[in-house]
Design an enzyme around this catalytic site. Structure first.
Site, PDB file in Angstrom:
ATOM      1  N   ASN A   1       9.872 -29.964 -61.585  1.00 11.78           N
ATOM      2  CA  ASN A   1       9.647 -28.673 -61.007  1.00 11.78           C
ATOM      3  C   ASN A   1       8.404 -28.514 -60.855  1.00 11.78           C
ATOM      4  O   ASN A   1       7.651 -28.101 -61.788  1.00 11.78           O
ATOM      5  CB  ASN A   1      10.412 -27.777 -62.302  1.00 11.78           C
ATOM      6  CG  ASN A   1      10.240 -26.275 -61.716  1.00 11.78           C
ATOM      7  OD1 ASN A   1       9.585 -25.985 -60.835  1.00 11.78           O
ATOM      8  ND2 ASN A   1      10.508 -25.392 -62.713  1.00 11.78           N
ATOM      9  N   TRP A   2       7.730 -28.393 -59.442  1.00 10.85           N
ATOM     10  CA  TRP A   2       6.562 -28.093 -59.260  1.00 10.85           C
ATOM     11  C   TRP A   2       5.748 -27.102 -59.631  1.00 10.85           C
ATOM     12  O   TRP A   2       4.751 -26.665 -59.653  1.00 10.85           O
ATOM     13  CB  TRP A   2       6.238 -28.728 -57.987  1.00 10.85           C
ATOM     14  CG  TRP A   2       6.365 -30.084 -57.618  1.00 10.85           C
ATOM     15  CD1 TRP A   2       6.699 -31.325 -58.445  1.00 10.85           C
ATOM     16  CD2 TRP A   2       6.152 -30.861 -56.319  1.00 10.85           C
ATOM     17  NE1 TRP A   2       6.897 -32.442 -57.764  1.00 10.85           N
ATOM     18  CE2 TRP A   2       6.481 -32.380 -56.693  1.00 10.85           C
ATOM     19  CE3 TRP A   2       5.876 -30.511 -55.185  1.00 10.85           C
ATOM     20  CZ2 TRP A   2       6.278 -33.159 -55.564  1.00 10.85           C
ATOM     21  CZ3 TRP A   2       5.725 -31.443 -54.008  1.00 10.85           C
ATOM     22  CH2 TRP A   2       5.866 -32.650 -54.359  1.00 10.85           C
ATOM     23  N   LYS A   3       6.575 -25.949 -59.854  1.00 11.51           N
ATOM     24  CA  LYS A   3       6.403 -24.663 -59.737  1.00 11.51           C
ATOM     25  C   LYS A   3       5.629 -24.282 -58.798  1.00 11.51           C
ATOM     26  O   LYS A   3       5.738 -24.682 -58.003  1.00 11.51           O
ATOM     27  CB  LYS A   3       6.037 -24.363 -61.391  1.00 11.51           C
ATOM     28  CG  LYS A   3       6.748 -24.883 -62.395  1.00 11.51           C
ATOM     29  CD  LYS A   3       6.431 -24.305 -63.694  1.00 11.51           C
ATOM     30  CE  LYS A   3       7.676 -25.035 -64.744  1.00 11.51           C
ATOM     31  NZ  LYS A   3       7.385 -24.378 -66.147  1.00 11.51           N
TER      32      LYS A   3
ATOM     33  N   HIS B   1      15.556 -19.927 -63.803  1.00 12.61           N
ATOM     34  CA  HIS B   1      14.460 -20.438 -64.677  1.00 12.61           C
ATOM     35  C   HIS B   1      14.028 -19.280 -65.456  1.00 12.61           C
ATOM     36  O   HIS B   1      14.085 -18.016 -64.935  1.00 12.61           O
ATOM     37  CB  HIS B   1      13.265 -20.985 -63.700  1.00 12.61           C
ATOM     38  CG  HIS B   1      12.567 -21.817 -64.437  1.00 12.61           C
ATOM     39  ND1 HIS B   1      11.334 -21.330 -65.214  1.00 12.61           N
ATOM     40  CD2 HIS B   1      12.222 -23.156 -64.749  1.00 12.61           C
ATOM     41  CE1 HIS B   1      10.693 -21.947 -66.134  1.00 12.61           C
ATOM     42  NE2 HIS B   1      11.213 -23.395 -65.386  1.00 12.61           N
TER      43      HIS B   1
ATOM     44  N   GLU C   1      11.138 -18.606 -66.222  1.00 13.88           N
ATOM     45  CA  GLU C   1      10.037 -17.633 -65.434  1.00 13.88           C
ATOM     46  C   GLU C   1      10.322 -16.647 -64.405  1.00 13.88           C
ATOM     47  O   GLU C   1       9.964 -15.547 -64.438  1.00 13.88           O
ATOM     48  CB  GLU C   1       9.146 -18.668 -64.683  1.00 13.88           C
ATOM     49  CG  GLU C   1       8.204 -19.511 -66.155  1.00 13.88           C
ATOM     50  CD  GLU C   1       7.953 -20.898 -65.575  1.00 13.88           C
ATOM     51  OE1 GLU C   1       8.021 -21.308 -64.319  1.00 13.88           O
ATOM     52  OE2 GLU C   1       7.564 -21.527 -66.571  1.00 13.88           O
TER      53      GLU C   1
ATOM     54  N   GLU D   1      16.259 -25.349 -71.690  1.00 16.57           N
ATOM     55  CA  GLU D   1      15.031 -25.062 -71.787  1.00 16.57           C
ATOM     56  C   GLU D   1      14.592 -24.087 -72.754  1.00 16.57           C
ATOM     57  O   GLU D   1      14.795 -22.749 -72.573  1.00 16.57           O
ATOM     58  CB  GLU D   1      14.318 -24.550 -70.403  1.00 16.57           C
ATOM     59  CG  GLU D   1      14.578 -25.721 -69.274  1.00 16.57           C
ATOM     60  CD  GLU D   1      13.434 -25.623 -68.388  1.00 16.57           C
ATOM     61  OE1 GLU D   1      12.937 -26.690 -68.027  1.00 16.57           O
ATOM     62  OE2 GLU D   1      12.968 -24.596 -67.944  1.00 16.57           O
TER      63      GLU D   1
ATOM     64  N   GLY E   1       5.606 -25.558 -71.189  1.00 10.10           N
ATOM     65  CA  GLY E   1       4.254 -25.310 -70.846  1.00 10.10           C
ATOM     66  C   GLY E   1       3.433 -25.113 -72.118  1.00 10.10           C
ATOM     67  O   GLY E   1       1.925 -24.983 -72.044  1.00 10.10           O
TER      68      GLY E   1
ATOM     69  N   SER F   1       7.970 -29.429 -71.996  1.00  8.78           N
ATOM     70  CA  SER F   1       6.684 -30.134 -72.467  1.00  8.78           C
ATOM     71  C   SER F   1       7.273 -31.625 -72.533  1.00  8.78           C
ATOM     72  O   SER F   1       6.848 -32.439 -73.347  1.00  8.78           O
ATOM     73  CB  SER F   1       6.188 -29.715 -73.695  1.00  8.78           C
ATOM     74  OG  SER F   1       5.562 -28.663 -73.728  1.00  8.78           O
TER      75      SER F   1
ATOM     76  N   GLY G   1       8.239 -30.004 -66.023  1.00  6.24           N
ATOM     77  CA  GLY G   1       7.193 -29.014 -65.117  1.00  6.24           C
ATOM     78  C   GLY G   1       5.821 -29.782 -65.035  1.00  6.24           C
ATOM     79  O   GLY G   1       5.823 -30.667 -64.066  1.00  6.24           O
ATOM     80  N   GLY G   2       5.028 -29.401 -65.880  1.00 10.54           N
ATOM     81  CA  GLY G   2       3.711 -29.990 -65.817  1.00 10.54           C
ATOM     82  C   GLY G   2       3.298 -31.439 -65.275  1.00 10.54           C
ATOM     83  O   GLY G   2       2.410 -31.873 -64.604  1.00 10.54           O
TER      84      GLY G   2
END
Ligand code: G3H
Length: 268
Positions: A21-23, A111, A113, A183, A189, A229, A250-251
């Site tokens: 997930n590149w966000k 998600h 976010e 999640e 993150g 993470s 993610g990251g």
């Protein structure tokens, strides 16, 4: 007797899914560069062992589609959100009709976010899940608790209530194509990864609830991912859990070398 942890090959036939997930990162030129780097780094045996999905900003989807089609890359790809509506006066939204036309397989729905910054409640998430299925897209439904809920020991009930709400009125023939991502919000993150046992507790409960809502057969086939993470050096322990079928990353999905390590978790 305690259930033995299983490796990918024994995961009841569920192909592991590693989804990046590149966000809101990478413009379309940067997306092309990362997609090409990943394609160059991964080999056929990687794609035979694991499904690799790229969940990219809307503005990158056409570029990823063009690369995947032209170079016969073995990535699945999709969006990070989807409108609950199919067309009309919904400024700024992108519909399932449009995403399907771009060859998307997946759309992330719910998600944390989106829930936190865009006020998406269970009704919205439920409508988006149904919108995805209307257009042949597979929702990656995100569920999970915040820190306060975890500290109160209510994480399983909270997460299952989110699952129930998101799937209200979704028939079994659609739910069979679902992917669920657990999640825990406190692990996103933050570098604070849940322990493998934490992940298993909730992923196992999600699978159990899918069995209650639908059937044992469906529950055994739906993939349940962990996200929060995930990195190259912690993914193998998480994947050793019997009810964790992959990761929503993610990251670490923005760095080709790190994401390749995650895809190759079984060789670590
Ligand atoms: O969708 C991915 C999750 O929010 C996890 O993000 P993270 O890997 O940066 O913690």
């Amino acid at each position: 007797m305690a259930k033995e942890p299983k490796g990918a090959a024994e995961r009841d036939g569920r192909t592991p899914l590693m989804a990046g997930n590149w966000k809101m990162n990478l413009n379309h030129l940067e997306a092309i560069a990362l997609t090409q780097k990943l394609a160059f780094s991964l080999d056929d045996p990687d794609f035979e062992a694991v499904e690799v999905a790229l969940l990219v900003p809307f503005t990158d989807i056409r570029s990823v589609q063009t690369l995947v089609d032209a170079d016969k890359m073995r990535f699945s790809y999709g969006s990070q959100d989807i409108s609950a509506h199919d067309a009309g006066a919904y400024t700024g939204e992108v519909s399932g009709v449009m995403l399907a036309k771009l060859g998307c397989t997946y759309a992330i729905v719910g998600h944390s976010e989106r829930r936190q910054y865009h006020g998406e409640d269970e009704a919205v998430v439920n409508a988006k899940v149904k919108a995805a299925f209307r257009h042949g897209l597979r929702p990656i439904l995100c569920v999970g608790e915040g820190l306060d809920v975890r500290q109160a020991g209510e994480h399983v009930g909270h997460t299952l209530a989110q699952l129930d709400g998101a799937l209200d009125g979704v028939p079994e023939k659609n739910a069979a194509d679902l992917v669920v991502a657990y999640e825990p919000v406190w692990a996103i993150g933050t570098g604070e990864v849940a322990t493998p046992e934490d992940a298993q507790e909730v992923c196992g409960a999600i699978r159990g609830r899918l069995g209650e809502l639908y059937s044992k057969e469906l529950a055994e086939n739906v993939r349940v991912l962990y996200g929060g993470s995930v990195k190259g050096d912690n993914v193998a322990a998480i994947m050793a859990q019997p009810d964790v079928d992959g990761a929503l990353v993610g990251g670490a999905s923005l760095q080709a070398d790190e994401f390749v390590k995650i895809v190759r978790y079984s060789k670590a």
